[in-house]
Design an enzyme around this catalytic site. Structure first.
Site, mmCIF file in Angstrom:
data_model
loop_
_atom_site.group_PDB
_atom_site.id
_atom_site.type_symbol
_atom_site.label_atom_id
_atom_site.label_comp_id
_atom_site.label_asym_id
_atom_site.label_seq_id
_atom_site.Cartn_x
_atom_site.Cartn_y
_atom_site.Cartn_z
ATOM 1 N N ASP A 1 -72.434 -45.344 115.823
ATOM 2 C CA ASP A 1 -72.039 -44.779 115.549
ATOM 3 C C ASP A 1 -72.552 -44.258 117.366
ATOM 4 O OD1 ASP A 1 -70.743 -42.071 114.806
ATOM 5 O OD2 ASP A 1 -72.458 -42.007 113.362
ATOM 6 N N ASP B 1 -64.890 -38.130 109.577
ATOM 7 C CA ASP B 1 -65.844 -37.755 108.321
ATOM 8 C C ASP B 1 -64.810 -36.977 107.128
ATOM 9 O OD1 ASP B 1 -68.036 -38.900 109.223
ATOM 10 O OD2 ASP B 1 -68.866 -36.572 111.195
HETATM 11 C C1 DGJ Z 1 -71.342 -39.718 111.737
HETATM 12 C C2 DGJ Z 1 -70.297 -40.503 110.614
HETATM 13 O O1 DGJ Z 1 -68.924 -39.972 111.713
HETATM 14 C C3 DGJ Z 1 -70.992 -40.290 109.645
HETATM 15 O O2 DGJ Z 1 -70.074 -41.550 108.732
HETATM 16 C C4 DGJ Z 1 -72.430 -40.855 108.973
HETATM 17 O O3 DGJ Z 1 -72.428 -41.953 109.803
HETATM 18 C C5 DGJ Z 1 -73.245 -40.004 110.029
HETATM 19 N N1 DGJ Z 1 -72.890 -40.395 111.358
HETATM 20 C C6 DGJ Z 1 -74.651 -40.460 110.664
HETATM 21 O O4 DGJ Z 1 -75.545 -39.665 110.627
#
Ligand code: DGJ
Length: 689
Positions: A444, A512
């Protein structure tokens, strides 16, 4: 295929359907001759001797005709290359010759001590272009070094397609007429960004399945810029590369070199759909690692448990996921350091001893015992000030001396241009992947660069470019050392999706936003350039807790997510026995259609703006149609879906009902799908008899 003229100054690169031709004049100007349908060498030579327009002095005959316009001389278009030494600016090159290696054409130029090499490689109908600068003299400041300039033929008017967005709303397709001047898209955020995908397409009158489409996509995961210029005389040039500004990319010292990222271009006369299918095939064949292997159905813990993680609770989720047929169980954020919220822990990549007293091994073994692979979440490029790493090395972050360090999501960006940071991350991640049987890493990146500075490095600082190069090197090194581990690129959803990161990751987190209706538009945009094989999509809880509280059926959520790499991300401990059983059936169905979805040709039958949208995948004798109805109006039956990519003389059997359809009827009159009410969805599987 590459054809070269006898005098060695005209080149034609050809793929199955298209050609690209350039010519070096006897004044060493590199002219663009052709990009479009296939032509022969004689055609290119005829174009090469066409006189340049005889303009009045306020226009340059070279503008809009050069394949890589440099700064300086009789040019007024945006330069692709802008250099500065202690004495002067610009480039005046002399042609040195060409060579070819492994299917790549290289044109070599020299300006004093600086060697400039332009690379061209045709892969199917995608041309990959990049540029190498090698400095053999005193320091040169590279203000700008774009990867390529693409020149389109004269047409009356052009239309531009782009993918724009923001967090939770990425990859949305926008089409507008191009007017005179420049349209500039890009990122000055240090990552690819949610705001624009590094892709544009230009057409004059294309439809989904007909007409000429030119597309360009950049393989770079840092800041970038693509400028689309409608020049005064009906020509369009698209210039793109790393970095947003022209204020300095890096300095090349004596003996140093820099190679730009790839800027790929594709011409198709199959409309937007044909162009997308060509991009998808190119990525599956030449870009994405192991793309012939289908991606497993995964479970991800983020929406279910967020930071409130324990080993026992993850075991309970894993048991339910396994019973549903899930093949890969991923523990998201919250398993390491003191990470019980987003305020602490980033940088300390060891399991939280309160949450995982025996490390990750026992949970990984349990997950493996349930017949699933095991994955974890990391965010290696970041650090929380509340972490052991930051306390030990506050100078390892990007910062400007004497200025505030901006914290987004309570975190700072590590300066990956530093070798000690690179080595730390390698040791941590290599150690982590060796410490437990981990099969999958979700990588991430949750904030943009803001105070990017490096006090020890003089301007122009390399850290913008070197951050991305270090990221790529780290991923390459980890992949080589742990060949069984697959990687997902994530950046707060879809903030890092581009051909560069896709060449070293197995799939990407699309957004997300897991609302299944919003996702249809996001997926529609994503599919313009990237294939379903890399597009991760989860079924989460209803009402949607993350974004909009919209309630939707499990059917609608599954059919929406089954258009890509299916995942499940709901709190399974709260799902009823009935929901779990239904989900098991959907997962089983997905596994049956997966090869067609992940490896097949995609046809977008209807775009999501209307009430009814649909996609179709075709692989060999099999066809899968996914259709979604947002809202039925006035009790009207939904229109039949005209299928594509079928043989009109063949018959096709519906695998669920046994009904036999004639190919010609499906193509011309369509398939009737019985959708009703609001947020309904269906899947139809057909097999050629
Ligand atoms: C952002 C990601 O897009 C989510 O799926 C998740 O992993 C969060 N970060 C966790 O902090």
């Amino acid at each position: 295929m590459l054809d070269i003229s006898e005098d060695g100054r005209t080149w034609v690169l050809s793929g199955p359907a298209s050609s690209y031709a350039v010519h070096v004049t006897d004044r060493d100007e590199l002219l663009h001759l052709h990009w479009g349908p296939r032509i022969g060498l004689a055609d290119a030579e005829a174009l090469a001797v066409r006189p340049l327009p005889d303009y009045w002095p306020f226009e340059s005959p070279l503008d809009g005709r050069e394949d890589y316009p440099v700064e300086g001389g009789p040019r007024f278009v945006r330069p692709a290359l802008s250099l500065r030494t202690g004495e002067r600016r610009g480039t005046e090159w002399a042609y040195q010759g060409h060579d070819t290696e492994a299917g790549e054409l290289r044109l070599r130029f020299r300006d004093g001590d600086l060697a400039v090499t332009l690379h061209y490689r045709m892969r199917d109908d995608v041309i990959e272009r990049r540029v190498t600068l090698e400095n053999h003299g005193p320091a040169v400041e590279v203000l700008r070094a774009d990867s390529a300039t693409w020149t389109l033929p004269d047409r009356d008017s052009w239309r531009l397609s782009q993918l724009h967005g923001r967090w939770g709303a990425e990859s949305r397709l926008e089409r507008s007429l191009l007017t005179h001047g420049e349209k500039v898209i890009g990122s000055r955020r240090g990552h690819t960004s949610h705001q624009h995908l590094p892709w544009v397409a230009l057409d004059t009158d294309a439809t989904e399945e007909r007409g000429e489409v030119y597309g360009c996509a950049l393989g770079w995961s840092g800041s970038w810029r693509i400028a689309v210029a409608q020049l005064p005389d009906a020509r369009v040039q698209i210039t793109g590369g790393a970095g947003y500004d022209d204020s300095g990319l890096l300095t090349l010292g004596t003996g140093e070199s820099y190679t730009t990222p790839v800027f790929a271009g594709l011409w198709s006369d199959g409309g937007f759909g044909g162009a997308s299918r060509a991009w998808h095939a190119y990525q599956r064949t030449h870009v994405v690692p192991d793309a012939d292997q289908d991606r497993p159905v995964l479970f991800n813990s983020w929406e279910a448990t967020e930071f409130d993680i324990s080993e026992e609770q993850q075991r309970a989720l894993a048991e339910r996921a396994a019973a549903m047929g899930v093949e890969l169980f991923v523990v998201d954020d919250g398993w390491f350091g003191t990470r019980t919220s987003d305020r602490a822990g980033l940088g300390d990549w060891t399991p939280n001893p309160d949450r995982f007293p025996g490390g990750l091994g026992p949970l990984a073994d349990h997950v493996h015992g349930l017949g699933m692979q095991f994955g974890i979440w990391v965010e290696p490029e970041m650090v929380n000030p509340d972490s052991d790493l930051y306390r030990a090395h506050p100078d390892w972050v990007q910062y400007q001396p004497g200025r505030k360090r901006t914290e987004f999501r309570n975190q700072l960006v590590l300066n990956l241009a530093r070798e000690d940071v690179q080595e730390y991350l390698w040791e941590q991640l290599d150690g982590l992947l060796s410490s437990a049987p981990i099969d999958y890493v979700k990588w991430d990146f949750n904030r943009c660069f803001s105070d990017a500075g490096w006090p020890e490095d003089p301007y122009p600082q390399r850290l913008w470019v070197d951050h991305v190069r270090a990221l790529y090197a780290l991923l390459d090194r980890l992949r080589a050392a742990h060949p069984g581990v697959a990687f997902e690129s994530c950046s707060g959803g879809g903030g890092r999706i581009d051909l560069g990161v896709l060449s070293r990751t197995d799939q990407v987190w699309t957004s997300d936003n897991t609302d299944p209706l919003d996702r249809l538009a996001i997926q529609h945009g994503f599919s313009q350039i990237h294939p379903a094989r890399v597009m991760a999509a989860w079924v989460t809880d209803s009402p949607n807790a993350m974004l909009n509280h919209r309630a939707s059926s499990l059917r609608f959520r599954f059919v929406s997510a089954m258009a890509g790499v299916l995942g499940v991300g709901g709190d399974l401990t709260k799902w009823t026995e009935g929901e779990l059983a239904e989900a098991r059936d959907w997962v089983e169905l997905y596994k049956e259609i997966r090869p067609v979805v992940q490896r097949g040709d995609l046809y977008r039958l209807r775009a999501p703006e209307g009430g009814l949208s649909s996609v179709q995948y075709v692989l060999g004798d099999e066809t899968v149609v996914l259709a979604w109805l947002q809202a039925q109006r006035y009790g009207e039956p939904v229109p039949a879906l005209r299928l594509r990519g079928l043989d009109p003389s063949a018959t096709y059997e519906c695998l669920k009902t046994g009904e036999v359809h004639r190919g010609a009827v499906l193509l011309h009159h369509g398939l009737r799908v019985g959708l009703r009410g609001d947020l309904d969805a269906t899947i139809v599987r057909l097999k050629r008899k």
